[in-house]
Design an enzyme around this catalytic site. Structure first.
Site, PDB file in Angstrom:
ATOM      1  CG  ASN A  18      -1.724   1.224   1.397  1.00 34.14           C
ATOM      2  OD1 ASN A  18      -1.789   2.057   0.493  1.00 34.14           O
ATOM      3  ND2 ASN A  18      -2.364   1.377   2.550  1.00 34.14           N
ATOM      4  CD1 TRP A  19       3.240   1.157  -3.105  1.00 32.75           C
ATOM      5  CD2 TRP A  19       3.199   2.486  -4.911  1.00 32.75           C
ATOM      6  NE1 TRP A  19       3.878   0.509  -4.118  1.00 32.75           N
ATOM      7  CE2 TRP A  19       3.872   1.291  -5.246  1.00 32.75           C
ATOM      8  CE3 TRP A  19       3.049   3.470  -5.895  1.00 32.75           C
ATOM      9  CZ2 TRP A  19       4.397   1.059  -6.522  1.00 32.75           C
ATOM     10  CZ3 TRP A  19       3.565   3.245  -7.157  1.00 32.75           C
ATOM     11  CH2 TRP A  19       4.230   2.051  -7.465  1.00 32.75           C
ATOM     12  CE  LYS A  20      -0.109   3.183   4.855  1.00 32.67           C
ATOM     13  NZ  LYS A  20      -0.043   3.271   6.301  1.00 32.67           N
ATOM     14  CG  HIS A 110      -5.843   1.742   5.217  1.00 33.74           C
ATOM     15  ND1 HIS A 110      -5.359   2.685   6.100  1.00 33.74           N
ATOM     16  CD2 HIS A 110      -4.836   0.848   5.029  1.00 33.74           C
ATOM     17  CE1 HIS A 110      -4.101   2.377   6.424  1.00 33.74           C
ATOM     18  NE2 HIS A 110      -3.765   1.264   5.777  1.00 33.74           N
ATOM     19  CD  GLU A 112      -2.876   5.394   6.879  1.00 33.20           C
ATOM     20  OE1 GLU A 112      -2.817   5.435   5.647  1.00 33.20           O
ATOM     21  OE2 GLU A 112      -1.978   4.866   7.580  1.00 33.20           O
ATOM     22  CD  GLU A 182      -3.202  -2.509   7.320  1.00 28.07           C
ATOM     23  OE1 GLU A 182      -2.034  -2.626   6.912  1.00 28.07           O
ATOM     24  OE2 GLU A 182      -3.925  -1.557   7.001  1.00 28.07           O
ATOM     25  N   GLY A 188       2.795   2.364  10.782  1.00 28.90           N
ATOM     26  CA  GLY A 188       3.721   3.487  10.604  1.00 28.90           C
ATOM     27  C   GLY A 188       4.449   3.875  11.870  1.00 28.90           C
ATOM     28  CB  SER A 228       5.698  -1.686  11.796  1.00 25.50           C
ATOM     29  OG  SER A 228       5.228  -0.387  12.121  1.00 25.50           O
ATOM     30  N   GLY A 249       3.041  -1.082   4.247  1.00 21.24           N
ATOM     31  CA  GLY A 249       2.963   0.341   3.921  1.00 21.24           C
ATOM     32  C   GLY A 249       4.335   0.863   3.520  1.00 21.24           C
ATOM     33  N   GLY A 250       4.980   1.581   4.446  1.00 21.73           N
ATOM     34  CA  GLY A 250       6.252   2.268   4.175  1.00 21.73           C
ATOM     35  C   GLY A 250       7.284   1.413   3.444  1.00 21.73           C
TER      36      GLY A 250
HETATM   37  O1  LIG Z   1      -1.169   0.758   6.823  1.00 21.48           O
HETATM   38  C1  LIG Z   1      -0.387  -0.097   6.462  1.00 21.48           C
HETATM   39  C2  LIG Z   1      -0.611  -0.834   5.213  1.00 21.48           C
HETATM   40  O2  LIG Z   1      -1.911  -0.626   4.736  1.00 21.48           O
HETATM   41  C3  LIG Z   1       0.843  -0.398   7.226  1.00 21.48           C
HETATM   42  O3  LIG Z   1       1.716   0.653   7.092  1.00 21.48           O
HETATM   43  P1  LIG Z   1       3.242   0.512   7.597  1.00 21.48           P
HETATM   44  O4  LIG Z   1       3.767  -0.772   7.013  1.00 21.48           O
HETATM   45  O5  LIG Z   1       3.929   1.731   7.075  1.00 21.48           O
HETATM   46  O6  LIG Z   1       3.170   0.433   9.091  1.00 21.48           O
END
Ligand SMILES: O=C(CO)COP(=O)(O)O
Length: 271
Positions: A18-20, A110, A112, A182, A188, A228, A249-250
């Site tokens: 997930n590149w956000k 998600h 977020e 999640e 994050g 993470s 994510g990251g």
């Molecule tokens: O929200 C996430 C994937 O959708 C997880 O993000 P991180 O891997 O950056 O913690």
């Protein structure tokens, strides 16, 4: 590790990136090319471990062109969709458009989206239905916040999100769907749920799906862990027999790190 049956996984593991809100369409093309070269060099078998990326909407056409043009065995999807098909919904994106762009998946609910855009369980359920209507596989994201975890209510809370999202969804669609656990406190933050925590929750989610549907559906649905995830911790997390992959994510923004996550089996062999 996820139960293997005659050398093959019961469920094909899925590593999703997930590149956000990162990378424009030009940067997206560069990252997809580098990722594809890296996995190609490592002779990654995409049938053995599936790989999907979730770029911003504005990147999807470029990603489609590259994936189709170079016949890359990579899947992709969007990070959200509208519950509606079309009409006066300024700024929203229909599942029909995503299907036309060759998306296989779409993230739904998600954390977020839930926290920043106020999406509730009822809306997540409608988005799940919209995804299915347009032939997209929903990746339904659920998970508790820190206070809920500290109060010990995390399983009950997450199961209630699951039950709400699946309301009215048929067994055949659930069998094909993906659920991503999640925990919000692990997103994050560098804080990662322990392998036992991920397994405990995924086992509870699968048991709830068996209760709501049947054993076959529960056996088919894929459950991911997100929060993470890095190359250094992925192998231990995916050891849980009910954990079928990761939503990253990251670490999905770096092709070397993400490719190492995709190749988690390699770490299992060398651990
Ligand atoms: O929200 C996430 C994937 O959708 C997880 O993000 P991180 O891997 O950056 O913690």
């Amino acid at each position: 590790m996820t139960t293997k049956n005659n050398g093959a996984y019961v469920r094909t593991p899925l590593i999703a990136g997930n590149w956000k809100m990162n990378l424009d369409h030009q940067q997206a093309v560069t990252l997809v090319q580098k990722l594809s070269w890296t996995l190609n060099d490592a002779r990654h078998d995409f049938d053995e471990v599936e790989v999907a990326i979730f770029p911003p909407f504005t990147d999807l056409r470029s990603v489609q062109t590259l994936v189709m043009g170079d016949k890359l065995p990579l899947r992709y999807g969007a990070q959200d969709l509208s519950p509606e098909d079309s009409g006066a919904y300024t700024g929203d994106i229909s599942g029909a458009f995503l299907a036309k762009l060759g998306c296989s998946y779409v993230l739904v609910g998600h954390s977020e989206r839930r926290s920043i855009h106020g999406e509730d369980d009822a809306l997540v359920q409608r988005k799940t239905q919209a995804a299915l209507k347009h032939g997209l596989t929903p990746i339904i994201c659920i998970g508790e916040g820190l206070e809920t975890r500290q109060a010990g209510d995390h399983i009950e809370f997450t199961l209630s999100q699951l039950t709400a999202a699946l309301h009215g969804i048929e067994a055949k669609d659930v069998a094909e769907a993906v659920i991503a656990y999640e925990p919000v406190w692990a997103i994050g933050t560098g804080e990662v749920a322990g392998p036992e925590d991920a397994q405990e929750m995924c086992a509870a989610l699968r048991a709830r799906i068996k209760e709501l549907y049947d054993a076959e559906t529960a056996k088919s649905v894929r459950l991911l862990y997100g929060g993470s995830v890095k190359a250094a911790n992925v192998a231990s997390i995916l050891r849980g027999r009910d954990v079928d992959g990761a939503l990253v994510g990251g670490a999905s923004l770096d092709e070397a790190e993400f490719a190492n996550i995709v190749r988690f089996e390699h770490h299992l062999l060398t651990d």
